[in-house]
Design an enzyme around this catalytic site. Structure first.
Site, PDB file in Angstrom:
ATOM      1  CE1 TYR A  96      -3.247   2.860   0.482  1.00 21.40           C
ATOM      2  CE2 TYR A  96      -4.157   1.609   2.313  1.00 21.40           C
ATOM      3  CZ  TYR A  96      -4.246   2.660   1.440  1.00 21.40           C
ATOM      4  OH  TYR A  96      -5.312   3.528   1.502  1.00 21.40           O
ATOM      5  CB  CYS A  97       0.889   4.325   0.104  1.00 27.41           C
ATOM      6  SG  CYS A  97       1.433   6.051  -0.024  1.00 27.41           S
ATOM      7  CB  VAL A  98       5.654   4.667   0.940  1.00 34.02           C
ATOM      8  CG1 VAL A  98       5.219   4.236   2.326  1.00 34.02           C
ATOM      9  CG2 VAL A  98       7.167   4.687   0.873  1.00 34.02           C
ATOM     10  N   GLY A 108       4.036  -0.150  -1.312  1.00 29.04           N
ATOM     11  CA  GLY A 108       3.893  -0.695  -2.654  1.00 29.04           C
ATOM     12  C   GLY A 108       5.071  -0.309  -3.537  1.00 29.04           C
TER      13      GLY A 108
END
Length: 578
Positions: free
Chosen positions: A311-313, A315
């Protein structure tokens, strides 16, 4: 005396002429101040020195239009019969109260502000001959200025605040002052009732155990809710910029609980909030931690591979991890990778780029004296991206109207800040956001292993939020231009959080899919099919499409019953550390 006070007499012509002059002078002052602040924000000349810029003629026309429309507005104020009221516009919650239009003075203040705001923003668009990046900064600064100078943000130009002050005889202002002083004391704007939620009691309550711990993370294994589970386990990497329980807010919203109920063996990494002991932590350490977590789950369950989510960073880091595994000949240890609003190519990274320049980097260094960055700085940064909703709305409600804080789990999570290792944070901003090195093969490495995203062939599911202001969808899309394995892209309704945390039971939003390989996001959307509701079932079907073999939920599939004994109950200590 009667129960209902008599309405005040209408203002005289002399009074209205006086107010016309006051508002007109205020408009001029605010417009000049706005342009001056924007000029400073992007280090460009003030409007008086714009003669050499190609956009000087359009800007001059914009100023003429401004004064023409101002005169028309004043004329309507002096004689409402001369022209109709302002045309219908997009609903603006700041001016939803009928008092803004029923009182002529406040109606003039409202319309004057909207006129100024419109022309400030149009003035930015009229500028030509400046670099696109500088114009983006100017546009962002302009929006910040016009949002900040809204009359709704000030007690004496907000009719709701004035009415509340009369009604409560000033108690709202005293209560608001109490709220403000408390926030100043803790150095952070409060969005919700700070006592309404407790981790492990009414948020982050999915049953499980911490089964592995390092100085950087705890590994949580969740208790199965079905008799059989998918043979390939799921390992989730949430961002360490925030607490992991965004995916486990409450039973109705929890992605983690939902995944467990769908028959998945779910593991989640809970990152430690940085302290002085983590002053030397870099991106390499987070990549190594992801690999360690993958190997730990594989060994515990005796399986060759795991499904992963980043998720986000996290990812972004998962993409780098996959490249490292591919270079080491270990790509098969990850059966699939799912990316929630994650970027790998930062060439179109959105408004966060405005916070990455030499001055911002110096500020971050000055705030990182103990080797870590206080999470409150990042909270302010993200709030500024949506200043109208996440800052000024609460200034009005909490400080001016003195309202009680509503209990809201999402806003509790939003304010539950996490500290970041200073070395990692600076490298992340410089290497990825500023220099975009992750998509340059070999420009970055981890543990002496060069990173080349084009070597990633892991089956991938990429989710983007259509209204995401942190990881814009066209930026997330670019992952499809670098990975070379099978890939499914899904565009979800809403943004960075609600676009992800959207359980099927809510029946909200929609998502778009397109089976054809599109050259860009616009082409994807043009040929996409819209499906109402949550995209979670689509993802689950995609996951089962890779390997739907199941095993009994017993032995090592029960937290603490395998080779790794339970350290403590979920959600663990790390998520509670400050």
């Amino acid at each position: 005396m009667t129960d209902t006070a008599a309405p005040p007499p209408p203002p005289s012509l002399e009074d209205m002429q006086r107010w016309t002059w006051v508002i007109g002078r205020a408009q001029q002052m605010l417009l000049e101040h706005g342009f001056d602040q924007m000029a400073k924000a992007v280090e460009m000349p003030a409007p008086g020195a714009l003669a050499g810029i190609g956009g000087a003629a359009p800007l001059a026309q914009a100023q003429v239009d401004f004064w023409t429309e101002s005169m028309a507005l004043w004329q309507r104020f002096l004689n409402p019969a001369v022209a109709p009221a302002d045309p219908p516009t997009v609903k603006d919650r700041r001016f939803a109260s009928p008092l803004w239009q029923e009182n002529p003075l406040f109606d003039l203040i409202r319309q004057s502000y909207l006129l100024i705001a419109d022309h400030v923003l149009r003035g930015v668009e009229a500028l030509d001959g400046i670099p696109a990046e500088q114009k983006d900064k100017l546009r962002f600064a302009a929006k910040a200025v016009v949002d900040a100078m809204s009359p709704s943000n000030f007690a004496f130009t907000n009719p709701d605040v004035m009415a509340k002050t009369v009604e409560t005889r000033g108690e709202n202002l005293l209560k608001g002052l109490e709220h403000m002083l408390r926030d100043l004391g803790k150095g952070q704007l409060t969005h919700t009732d700070p006592d309404a939620f407790q981790i492990g009691r009414n948020i982050a309550t999915t049953p499980g155990k911490v089964v592995h711990e390092t100085p950087l993370y705890q590994l949580i294994h969740y208790t199965p809710a079905t008799d059989t589970v998918l043979a390939v386990p799921l390992l989730i990497f949430p961002p360490w910029i925030n607490r992991f329980y965004i995916l486990d807010l409450n039973p109705e919203k929890s992605f983690i609980r939902w995944a467990v109920e769908q028959g998945l063996s779910v593991f989640v990494v809970s990152w430690k909030s940085a302290d002085a002991s983590m002053k030397d932590v870099t991106w390499d350490d987070y990549i190594a931690a992801q690999i360690d977590a993958v190997d730990t789950v594989r060994a515990l369950l005796d399986v060759p591979a795991v499904h992963t989510i980043g998720y986000c960073v996290a990812g972004t880091t998962l993409a780098a991890t996959l490249a490292v595994l591919a270079a080491r000949g270990a790509a098969e240890t990850v059966a699939s990778a799912t990316f929630f609003t994650a970027q790998v190519d930062f060439s179109r990274a959105g408004e966060l780029r405005h916070f990455i320049d030499d001055e911002q980097l110096k500020l971050i260094e000055s705030l990182s004296g103990d080797g870590y960055l206080d999470g409150r700085y990042m909270a302010v940064t993200f709030n500024l991206l949506r200043g109208r909703d996440l800052i000024w709305n609460y200034v009005v409600n909490n400080y001016l109207l003195g309202q009680d804080y509503p209990p809201f789990d999402l806003l509790h999570w939003n304010g539950d800040t996490t500290n970041l290792p200073a070395k990692w944070h600076r490298a992340y901003l410089c290497d990825l956001y500023r220099d975009n090195k992750l998509v340059q093969p070999g420009a970055l490495s981890a543990a002496d292993t060069p990173i080349d995203l084009t070597k990633v062939t892991t089956p991938s599911y990429v989710q983007a939020g259509r209204e995401d202001h942190i990881a814009p969808p066209d930026s997330v899309w670019k992952i499809t231009e670098h990975f070379t394995g099978p890939l499914r892209f899904v565009l979800a309704g809403s943004g960075h959080i609600a676009g992800v945390v959207n359980p099927p039971s809510a029946g909200k939003y929609q998502y778009w899919t397109n089976p054809e390989r599109a050259p860009n996001l616009d082409a994807f959307i043009a040929g996409a099919t819209e499906t109402k509701g949550s995209w979670w079932p689509d993802w689950l079907a995609w996951l089962h499409g890779h390997d739907d073999a199941e095993v009994k939920a017993k032995g090592a599939r029960i937290p603490g019953k395998g080779k790794l004994k339970a350290i403590e109950d979920a959600p663990g200590r790390y998520v509670k550390s400050r």
